[in-house]
Design an enzyme around this catalytic site. Structure first.
Site, mmCIF file in Angstrom:
data_model
loop_
_atom_site.group_PDB
_atom_site.id
_atom_site.type_symbol
_atom_site.label_atom_id
_atom_site.label_comp_id
_atom_site.label_asym_id
_atom_site.label_seq_id
_atom_site.Cartn_x
_atom_site.Cartn_y
_atom_site.Cartn_z
ATOM 1 C CG ASN A 77 -2.546 5.242 -6.969
ATOM 2 O OD1 ASN A 77 -3.326 5.787 -6.213
ATOM 3 N ND2 ASN A 77 -0.901 5.987 -6.741
ATOM 4 C CG ASP A 78 1.969 5.058 -6.337
ATOM 5 O OD1 ASP A 78 1.176 5.036 -8.176
ATOM 6 O OD2 ASP A 78 3.102 5.799 -6.464
ATOM 7 N N PRO A 79 1.388 -0.006 -5.555
ATOM 8 C CG PRO A 79 3.148 -1.693 -6.610
ATOM 9 C CD PRO A 79 1.791 -0.132 -6.513
#
Length: 577
Positions: free
Chosen positions: A65-67
């Site tokens: 998910n999140d960078p």
């Protein structure tokens, strides 16, 4: 750089086998755990290639998910990202780490951070990277400690002479920021890239909420180790809920060049972006930062809340930007999660991609940002077809042949001779997505709908239209609606197939509307009006796959539309291993 360091770099970046068994995947911000679906035994799951992207960043297997903390350091781009090494669902989150020389081709390294100490034993969640004076990178991240509190920690490279920054150390004097009694310890996360103020203090913001008021707490430090919370948050907005992944940075009034996070002055504005945990989308404002008071005041040119401006009106979340000193630009990363089911993800062995990194800068009107895919993406273009001055009458579509339509880059300029047939705009239409859902792409209009039919099957049982529709408002001005409609994207049941839409604030005096779409098997990223409005859709066709995918231009409005210019390129696959 000594010989052995150079040799190591060559070995890392020369390998371009597309799928490597130790590739890493990223993690989600929707913290629902599926313990029964996570096991090291899942490493034996067959990785299914159907719907895998060719030129977007995604690990070989598992969940992402999140960078986190993208940065440029000594000639190399680093991307850290939330990743589950044990399955294709959220959980067991580590900071995976990949490196690149061009933002397109990537090599995975071992995870930079994994839960291991009391201050992060229950999770290494999102954060940011800051490069301190003397070329000293530091990671700030949220750890879930042994008491299940969200605390802020730091990590530093074990060896600064290693340009890959392979090893990271989490010092024992963590955490460096703990939630006080006045802070919700379960809603206190995602420290931003820090900036250095005129008085030598470092500052960062951390996302939080107080009841349903979203806020970005501001912290100050002289040494990057001892942090003090400011009396007031940098900014807060009632009824917006938890703010995740806050991002705060300056943009120049004019020009496309980016700025380091520490730049201030009368010649810059600031951007504050927050990810909304309640709605699962983001919004941003453009405004003024007052360094003496450490307050941010949005301009009154857009809403400061759920109906505000978005980087992307589609499947795009937990974004993070960084300043690229090599090319003097600000680059934006964003996570495009899946729209199929959890069981689908487990079956295919992977979940989550990163949208193509984008250059962002301030629109000359000063009201919003413009976005465009980084220039390095163009190197993957290899086979082009063009269309010039193609007239489209009502109900007509024309196929674009000669490229791989499942993996393509399309740029088109639509032209219309008159706006007299534009339909009346209902002032109650404040929700672009609702308007798009109501009108769709097939119902005849005046000026539009016109645009592209992407990932279309031969007989159009499946297609994802990306299109415009122009209305006339009571003020004799015109309103441009841009849509990406996934409702007809797949014959498969059980998928989330939404319409995504946004209004495009563009001058129509030239009677032209440009559109660019990046098509990559299960994702369509579209940039309308030169990057004023962007929409990312995730789709899962059953017929329009690989060589059976088709691409069309179409017009379902009564006003004839001319394709003034269209360039479509087949895209090579990037090296991501």
């Amino acid at each position: 750089m000594n010989f052995f360091t150079l040799l190591r770099l060559l070995l890392v970046f020369s390998s371009c086998s597309l799928f490597v068994d130790n590739g890493f995947v990223v993690v989600q911000a929707l913290h629902k755990v599926y313990p029964e679906l996570q096991s090291l035994e899942n490493n034996g799951t067959e990785i299914k290639q159907l719907h895998r992207t060719g030129f977007h960043f995604q690990p070989y297997r598992h969940w992402m998910n999140d960078p986190n903390g993208p940065m440029y350091f000594k000639g190399i781009y680093h991307l850290f990202y939330q990743y589950n090494p044990e399955g294709a669902v959220w959980g067991n989150i580590v900071w995976a780490h990949s490196v690149s020389r061009d933002l397109i081709n990537w090599k995975s390294l071992k995870p930079a951070l994994s839960p291991s100490k009391p201050f992060d034993i229950n999770g290494c969640w999102s954060g940011s990277a800051t490069v301190l004076p003397g070329f000293k990178p530091v990671i700030l991240y949220t750890g879930i400690d042994s008491q299940n509190r969200q605390v802020q920690n730091y990590a530093i490279p074990a060896n600064l002479s290693d340009p890959l920054l392979t090893e990271w150390v989490k010092p024992d004097n963590n955490p460096i920021v703990e939630p006080g009694t006045e802070v919700n310890a379960s809603a206190f996360r995602d420290p931003s890239t820090a900036w250095l103020s005129f008085n030598g203090h470092w500052k960062t913001i951390i996302g939080s909420r107080s009841e349903q008021t979203g806020m970005a707490y501001l912290y100050r430090s002289k040494d990057f180790l001892n942090w003090t919370k400011a009396e007031q948050p940098l900014h807060s907005v009632p009824n917006t809920g938890m703010w995740e992944c806050p991002d705060f940075y300056p943009v120049a009034h004019f020009g496309r060049f980016g700025l380091d996070a520490s730049v201030t002055g009368n010649w810059v504005k600031h951007v504050l972006k927050v990810s909304l945990d309640l709605t699962r989308y983001e919004y941003y404002t453009v405004g003024k930062y007052y360094p003496m008071a450490d307050k941010y005041v949005p301009d009154n040119t857009s809403a400061d809340g759920w109906s505000g401006l978005r980087y992307d009106y589609g499947n795009f979340y937990a974004s993070k930007s960084f300043y690229d000193p090599m090319r003097k630009r600000r680059v934006l990363w964003g996570w495009a999660n899946e729209s199929d089911s959890v069981q689908d993800d487990v079956s295919k062995g992977w979940a989550g991609i990163q949208a193509i990194p984008r250059t962002v800068w301030l629109d000359p009107n000063g009201k919003q940002l413009l976005q465009w895919p980084v220039m390095e993406l163009n190197r993957l273009r290899w086979k082009r077809v063009t269309m010039i001055h193609q007239k489209l009458v009502t109900g007509q579509n024309v196929e674009i042949k000669g490229i791989t339509a499942a993996q393509a880059d399309v740029e088109v300029i639509f032209n219309f001779s008159s706006l007299d047939k534009a339909e009346a705009f209902d002032p109650s239409w404040v929700d672009a997505q609702a308007v798009c859902s109501q009108l769709g792409s097939t119902a005849q209009g005046g000026v539009g709908p016109f645009g592209l039919l992407t990932l279309a099957s031969e007989n159009l049982e499946e297609f994802t239209p990306v299109f415009f529709r122009i209305f006339k408002a009571e003020t004799n001005k015109h309103v441009v609606l841009m849509c990406s409609d996934a409702r007809s994207s797949s014959l498969k049941d059980g998928l989330y197939k939404p319409t995504f839409a946004g209004f495009v604030d563009i001058d129509l005096s030239s009677k032209k509307l440009p559109l660019r779409s990046l098509i990559d098997h299960s994702v369509i990223e579209s940039f309308g009006g030169g990057g004023k409005t962007c929409i990312t859709s995730r789709v899962y066709p059953t017929k329009a796959v690989f060589e059976d995918a088709h691409l069309h231009v179409f017009n379902n409005g009564t006003e004839p539309i001319t394709v003034e210019y269209l360039g479509a390129w087949s895209m090579r696959s990037a090296c991501v291993n």
